[in-house]
Design a protein around this motif. Structure first.
Motif, mmCIF file in Angstrom:
data_model
loop_
_atom_site.group_PDB
_atom_site.id
_atom_site.type_symbol
_atom_site.label_atom_id
_atom_site.label_comp_id
_atom_site.label_asym_id
_atom_site.label_seq_id
_atom_site.Cartn_x
_atom_site.Cartn_y
_atom_site.Cartn_z
ATOM 1 N N ASP B 96 0.853 -1.199 0.000
ATOM 2 C CA ASP B 96 0.000 0.000 0.000
ATOM 3 C C ASP B 96 0.880 1.237 0.000
ATOM 4 O O ASP B 96 1.940 1.275 0.635
ATOM 5 N N ILE B 97 0.422 2.265 -0.696
ATOM 6 C CA ILE B 97 1.166 3.520 -0.743
ATOM 7 C C ILE B 97 0.247 4.668 -0.372
ATOM 8 O O ILE B 97 -0.953 4.620 -0.653
ATOM 9 N N ILE B 98 0.798 5.680 0.290
ATOM 10 C CA ILE B 98 -0.012 6.853 0.628
ATOM 11 C C ILE B 98 0.618 8.113 0.041
ATOM 12 O O ILE B 98 1.827 8.326 0.150
ATOM 13 N N LEU B 99 -0.209 8.897 -0.631
ATOM 14 C CA LEU B 99 0.208 10.180 -1.191
ATOM 15 C C LEU B 99 -0.347 11.274 -0.292
ATOM 16 O O LEU B 99 -1.548 11.268 0.017
ATOM 17 N N GLU B 100 0.501 12.204 0.131
ATOM 18 C CA GLU B 100 0.018 13.338 0.931
ATOM 19 C C GLU B 100 0.166 14.566 0.046
ATOM 20 O O GLU B 100 1.284 15.057 -0.138
ATOM 21 N N ILE B 101 -0.950 14.983 -0.559
ATOM 22 C CA ILE B 101 -0.872 16.034 -1.580
ATOM 23 C C ILE B 101 -2.024 17.040 -1.469
ATOM 24 O O ILE B 101 -2.981 16.831 -0.727
ATOM 25 N N SER B 179 -8.223 2.665 10.302
ATOM 26 C CA SER B 179 -9.452 1.881 10.138
ATOM 27 C C SER B 179 -9.876 1.826 8.676
ATOM 28 O O SER B 179 -10.330 0.786 8.188
ATOM 29 N N ILE B 180 -9.729 2.955 7.977
ATOM 30 C CA ILE B 180 -10.091 2.984 6.553
ATOM 31 C C ILE B 180 -9.198 2.021 5.771
ATOM 32 O O ILE B 180 -9.683 1.273 4.916
ATOM 33 N N VAL B 181 -7.910 1.992 6.098
ATOM 34 C CA VAL B 181 -6.975 1.082 5.403
ATOM 35 C C VAL B 181 -7.385 -0.376 5.650
ATOM 36 O O VAL B 181 -7.490 -1.169 4.717
ATOM 37 N N ILE B 182 -7.655 -0.713 6.913
ATOM 38 C CA ILE B 182 -8.040 -2.095 7.250
ATOM 39 C C ILE B 182 -9.355 -2.456 6.559
ATOM 40 O O ILE B 182 -9.491 -3.516 5.952
ATOM 41 N N ALA B 183 -10.343 -1.553 6.641
ATOM 42 C CA ALA B 183 -11.655 -1.823 6.044
ATOM 43 C C ALA B 183 -11.544 -1.997 4.529
ATOM 44 O O ALA B 183 -12.162 -2.900 3.955
ATOM 45 N N GLU B 184 -10.746 -1.168 3.886
ATOM 46 C CA GLU B 184 -10.612 -1.261 2.425
ATOM 47 C C GLU B 184 -10.033 -2.620 2.015
ATOM 48 O O GLU B 184 -10.358 -3.137 0.964
ATOM 49 N N HIS B 185 -9.186 -3.181 2.870
ATOM 50 C CA HIS B 185 -8.635 -4.509 2.567
ATOM 51 C C HIS B 185 -9.673 -5.619 2.751
ATOM 52 O O HIS B 185 -9.478 -6.724 2.253
ATOM 53 N N CYS B 186 -10.729 -5.340 3.496
ATOM 54 C CA CYS B 186 -11.796 -6.342 3.679
ATOM 55 C C CYS B 186 -12.890 -6.203 2.632
ATOM 56 O O CYS B 186 -13.792 -7.046 2.555
ATOM 57 N N LYS B 187 -12.842 -5.140 1.843
ATOM 58 C CA LYS B 187 -13.927 -4.843 0.905
ATOM 59 C C LYS B 187 -14.071 -5.924 -0.162
ATOM 60 O O LYS B 187 -13.078 -6.412 -0.690
#
Lengths: 192, 192
Positions: B96-101, B179-187
């Motif tokens: 996973d990668i995160i962009l802070e922009i 939580s959003i990261v974990i939830a997105e992996h369960c989607k």
């Protein structure tokens, strides 16, 4: 005030829905548990309105007729169902509610609450599920095979759900579900 | 192997994107930070390839020409951009990668990565945002007013995002994003 969110925790029989749900409610005291109605006799230690709403067969049939149940099913000669009124009141009060129900029932709830969040609890593997069903001890091989076939059919219905959570460890499964609840509250609706 | 997920953390200037992102990366060591390219001079303590990829103006222009940047913008006479290559390689590796922009850049990334997960960081209130912008100390009233107007315009673009996270406390904001990261992996993807 915002309405609460409806979460449905479902999955094949033997996957551990009850255990996970119980642990989750301990961790998330704000989450309201949807109490089912049933025609079966109370077991020792069970309280009416806490574990179940205990109903006579006549009362249950009347609830069905008056469309008071979001879903219901017969299981080993007894009826089980989700009272609509309690769910709707909880959501109106702005509180989140969780339904712990069978796969077929979950799909019926989805027809009535398409905005609900549907979580499918998965066994780490089918072998593991077989062990768990066998672990209950009382079933013979024929019953176990039948349950496994039902489980495989139910897992095929997972595509109708929003999230899949593997129940490898109760704590991990709870953490994932808690994350889903938090994330869903952060969601921006496309039509907002 | 599954591809990694692309997360974009954005929001108005002054909301605390950098601080939240830094705290998040500490909490989630598996999350890869997308290092930006810039033409500005390195500050003391900044390392090439860690804080930024430091580029000459010529190099940066070439990256634009060769479509090597997912988004870029000029800010106070310097260019800033997101190198496409690093993002794509990280995702291919299953990480996973995160962009802070900035908000405008995030919308450009969305055109190229519609499956990315776009998180809008919100101030607890506009007054609070004004205090934070003012708190930087160096700006006069005219600059502060201008920034507030830009922020209000940016917040109006929030509807293009998937999630809104209030930055009331850094720890809470981090927990929501985790939580959003974990939830997105369960989607479950609708077309799976």
């Amino acid at each position: 005030m915002n309405k609460g969110l409806l979460f449905v925790l479902s999955g094949p029989s033997g996957v551990g829905k009850g255990t996970v749900c119980k642990a989750l409610l301990k961790k998330m005291p704000d989450l309201i548990y949807s109490v089912s109605a049933t025609t079966r006799q109370p077991r020792i230690g069970e309280t009416d309105g806490v574990n179940y709403f205990f109903k006579s067969r006549e009362q249950f049939m009347q609830m069905i007729e008056e469309d008071q149940l979001l879903e219901y099913a017969e299981y080993v000669g007894n009826y089980y169902g989700t009272p609509r009124d309690f769910v709707e009141r909880t959501l109106e009060e702005g509180r989140d509610i969780i339904l712990e129900i069978e796969v077929q029932g979950a799909l019926k709830v989805k027809e009535k609450f398409p905005d609900g969040i549907f979580i499918f609890l998965l066994p780490p593997s089918l072998d593991e599920l077989k062990d768990r069903i066998r672990g209950r001890g009382t079933e013979n091989d024929h019953v176990i095979d039948h349950r496994m076939n039902v489980a495989v059919e139910e897992i095929a219905l997972m595509a109708n759900y929003d999230y899949a959570v593997v129940n490898d460890e109760i704590d991990l499964a709870c953490e994932r579900i808690e994350s889903i609840v938090i994330a869903e509250h952060c969601k921006i609706e496309p039509n907002e």
